[in-house]
Design an enzyme around this catalytic site. Sequence first.
Site, mmCIF file in Angstrom:
data_model
loop_
_atom_site.group_PDB
_atom_site.id
_atom_site.type_symbol
_atom_site.label_atom_id
_atom_site.label_comp_id
_atom_site.label_asym_id
_atom_site.label_seq_id
_atom_site.Cartn_x
_atom_site.Cartn_y
_atom_site.Cartn_z
ATOM 1 N N GLY A 101 12.142 -3.966 14.483
ATOM 2 C CA GLY A 101 13.078 -3.951 15.605
ATOM 3 C C GLY A 101 12.407 -4.453 16.861
ATOM 4 N N ASP A 120 0.857 -1.185 0.000
ATOM 5 C CA ASP A 120 0.000 0.000 0.000
ATOM 6 C C ASP A 120 0.894 1.236 0.000
ATOM 7 O OD1 ASP A 120 -1.793 2.034 0.388
ATOM 8 O OD2 ASP A 120 -2.527 1.334 2.321
ATOM 9 N N HIS A 121 1.069 1.845 -1.183
ATOM 10 C CA HIS A 121 1.942 3.014 -1.328
ATOM 11 C C HIS A 121 1.234 4.117 -2.099
ATOM 12 C CE1 HIS A 121 6.429 2.106 -0.521
ATOM 13 N NE2 HIS A 121 5.691 1.331 0.263
ATOM 14 N N ASN A 171 5.248 8.238 1.623
ATOM 15 C CA ASN A 171 3.819 8.192 1.309
ATOM 16 C C ASN A 171 2.990 9.165 2.133
ATOM 17 O OD1 ASN A 171 4.130 5.828 -0.460
ATOM 18 N ND2 ASN A 171 4.589 4.749 1.444
ATOM 19 N N THR A 186 3.668 1.848 10.959
ATOM 20 C CA THR A 186 3.788 3.281 11.243
ATOM 21 C C THR A 186 4.110 4.106 10.005
ATOM 22 O OG1 THR A 186 6.116 2.989 11.860
ATOM 23 C CG2 THR A 186 4.488 2.894 13.637
ATOM 24 N N GLY A 187 4.347 3.442 8.863
ATOM 25 C CA GLY A 187 4.434 4.154 7.600
ATOM 26 C C GLY A 187 5.808 4.668 7.236
ATOM 27 N N GLU A 188 5.846 5.303 6.072
ATOM 28 C CA GLU A 188 7.062 5.929 5.553
ATOM 29 C C GLU A 188 6.740 7.351 5.125
ATOM 30 O OE1 GLU A 188 5.911 3.177 3.564
ATOM 31 O OE2 GLU A 188 6.970 1.583 4.624
#
Length: 318
Positions: free
Chosen positions: A174, A37-38, A110, A105-107
Amino acid sequence: MVSVGYTLSSEEHGPTELVDHARRAEAAGFDFVSISDHFHPWVSAQGESPFVWSTLGAIATATDEIDVGVGVTCPTIRIHPVNVAQAVATVDVMLGDRFTFGVGTGENLNEHVVGARWPEHDVRLEMLGEAMDVMRSLWTGENASHRGEHFTVENAKLFTAPDEQPTTIVSAFGPKTAEWAADHGDGLWCSGPQEEVVEVFEDAGGDGPRYTQLHGCYADSEDEAVDTVYEVWPNGSLPGELAQELPSPRHFEQAASMVERDEVAESATVTDPDPAVWIESFEEAVEAGYDHVYVHQIGPDQEAFFDFFEDELAGELG
């Protein structure tokens, strides 16, 4: 039992192609597909980025049995969790127990497009937790209102609601987020055979499916595969937190200009056409604790990979 999956790479393929790939994956014997999903691709050479929820609706009607997951959605900045909850509910109704919803938590790549500030990771994690609470309240089909630190919902009700709460898997790369995922999610979503992440998730009481993605490029020769990865997916060789922090494909291209072709050849991305190498990569992920392992075939030639999977891999995996 290990489920074997295939990546629907929405950064590289248009919506109609992705639907065709989902249908082909089902015919080839994959257990599930996962679609990204981008809003943007990582680099311009990838060339696509269709709206995932429209594509999922088409996939739901084009397939019959294969499980379908979103790996993963950020339901906090670019799209309000109310809207994501409605999209998930509709797709869940269409796919039923075939659907799995991955969240993260996304990038910045986007999420910055709506002009909102890109917060630090701890804040994004708080936002994700609040968004998950909002979505789960809406998925009950009851009237919902919410006044939180990050989101407001007033008198909302989903009239097309799922029969049960959709399975919601939390992405973690992480140990800190893996522990958080154990408390908030129905499973773990990762990339690569990261054993420590699984261990922390389980030690914190985490249960449910454990997904991870493996990257590769099948071609007639290793040189050809490396060339394809170097051109189309150089972002895979970028270190650290750049994938979360860089804001545009142009910035990823600038960073990727420092990636050498030899680094691609020596990376974890599988480029050797020998089936044993692909099987070994898959088995490493299983040994690390993942029970849903899916493969991303980088580049335009998906049909060659499907044939390779049917002829050489399907009988050895799972």
